[in-house]
Scaffold this motif. Structure first.
Motif, short mmCIF file in Angstrom:
data_model
loop_
_atom_site.label_atom_id
_atom_site.label_comp_id
_atom_site.label_asym_id
_atom_site.label_seq_id
_atom_site.Cartn_x
_atom_site.Cartn_y
_atom_site.Cartn_z
N VAL A 34 0.87 -1.17 0.00
CA VAL A 34 0.00 0.00 0.00
C VAL A 34 0.91 1.22 0.00
N VAL A 35 0.86 1.98 -1.09
CA VAL A 35 1.72 3.15 -1.26
C VAL A 35 0.95 4.38 -0.78
N HIS A 36 1.32 4.89 0.38
CA HIS A 36 0.63 6.03 0.98
C HIS A 36 1.24 7.34 0.49
N HIS A 37 0.40 8.35 0.39
CA HIS A 37 0.88 9.70 0.10
C HIS A 37 0.12 10.69 0.98
N GLY A 38 0.79 11.79 1.28
CA GLY A 38 0.15 12.84 2.06
C GLY A 38 -0.42 13.94 1.19
N GLY A 39 -0.24 13.83 -0.12
CA GLY A 39 -0.73 14.83 -1.05
C GLY A 39 -0.20 14.62 -2.45
N GLY A 40 0.89 13.86 -2.56
CA GLY A 40 1.48 13.60 -3.86
C GLY A 40 0.85 12.41 -4.56
N ARG A 41 -0.43 12.51 -4.85
CA ARG A 41 -1.18 11.38 -5.42
C ARG A 41 -0.61 10.94 -6.77
N GLU A 42 -0.24 11.90 -7.60
CA GLU A 42 0.23 11.56 -8.95
C GLU A 42 1.49 10.69 -8.88
N ARG A 43 2.44 11.09 -8.02
CA ARG A 43 3.67 10.32 -7.90
C ARG A 43 3.39 8.95 -7.30
N ALA A 44 2.51 8.87 -6.30
CA ALA A 44 2.16 7.58 -5.71
C ALA A 44 1.53 6.65 -6.74
N ASP A 45 0.68 7.22 -7.59
CA ASP A 45 0.06 6.42 -8.65
C ASP A 45 1.12 5.87 -9.61
N GLU A 46 2.15 6.68 -9.88
CA GLU A 46 3.24 6.23 -10.75
C GLU A 46 4.00 5.06 -10.13
N VAL A 47 4.22 5.15 -8.82
CA VAL A 47 4.90 4.06 -8.12
C VAL A 47 4.08 2.78 -8.22
N VAL A 48 2.78 2.89 -7.98
CA VAL A 48 1.90 1.72 -8.06
C VAL A 48 1.88 1.16 -9.47
N ALA A 49 1.82 2.02 -10.46
CA ALA A 49 1.79 1.56 -11.86
C ALA A 49 3.07 0.81 -12.20
#
Length: 245
Positions: A34-49
């Protein structure tokens, strides 16, 4: 202990440099993440992808680490998506710098809220909800040893993180859950480079016995060790700094 293919990790601050690299490393080791972010949703989505593209399992989740309701929801995501939680890697944090005499007290309070209360909130949830064979891995800093000027508020917060980690390790006696803190030295991340001249960066790198800055991969290597095979390392602060101090 189950094999890593059955294990689940939450990585807070997973949109940051160390968090994102650690999430990828754990996924490569077989963890669902589970890749958590405090506001950087776009970067977290890239990590998950990227994790999914490599055949791994990962989802994104957001929230304020100092908000107990938001963090309970984060653990709920891990349990709903993957069946439970085995490892918490808590990398989320902030690092505003100023000499003690000039530090704005609102900034000081913000550091303590995110770094100290945030750690307490997620560690408390992990202590309640991690499965046996699990690991709690908090991020500290080698600045607590290096005592570099302008880092007073940040070092104070990370000293608290170390104290909480070592006490929690002993409170979880009998649970088969390890608790450790990883304390990186100067590491080549955007947070480190911010506000530093090229000359200063080169001087810091040259001062290290290894002749370079650390990398996020260096820290992720130790995190993966603590999350996986290092079952006899417990209640420790591991300084990952190339011998800086």
């Amino acid at each position: 202990m189950t094999n890593n293919g059955d294990r689940v990790a939450i990585v807070t601050g997973g949109s940051g440099a160390i968090g994102s690299i650690s999430a990828g490393r754990l996924a490569a080791d077989g963890f669902a993440v589970v890749v958590h972010h405090g506001g950087g949703r776009e970067r977290a989505d890239e990590v998950v992808a990227a994790i999914r593209a490599g055949g791994g399992r990962a989802v994104t989740a957001g929230g304020d680490v100092a908000d107990e309701t938001a963090m309970a929801a984060l653990f709920d995501v891990a349990e709903r998506e993957f069946g439970g939680v085995d490892v918490l890697v808590h990398t989320a944090g902030i690092m505003p710098l100023a000499p003690v005499a000039q530090m704005d007290l609102d900034a000081f309070d913000r550091v303590q809220r995110v770094n100290v209360r945030g750690t307490f909130v997620v560690d408390q949830l992990a202590a309640r909800r991690l499965r046996a064979g699990g690991a709690i891995i908090n991020l500290s800093t080698s600045i607590t040893r290096l005592q570099t000027p302008t880092y007073g508020a940040y070092a104070a917060s990370k000293g608290a993180v170390e104290a909480m980690s070592l006490i929690l390790a002993r409170e979880l006696r009998g649970r088969d859950i390890t608790v450790n803190a990883v304390a990186p030295g100067p590491t080549a991340t955007p947070l480190f480079f911010e506000g530093k001249s090229q000359e200063l960066v080169e001087a810091i790198a040259a001062a290290n016995p290894m002749g370079r800055l650390g990398s996020a991969e260096d820290t992720a290597e130790v995190i993966a060790f603590l999350a996986g095979p290092a079952r006899w390392v417990n209640g420790q602060v591991l300084h990952v700094n190339g011998g800086a101090a």
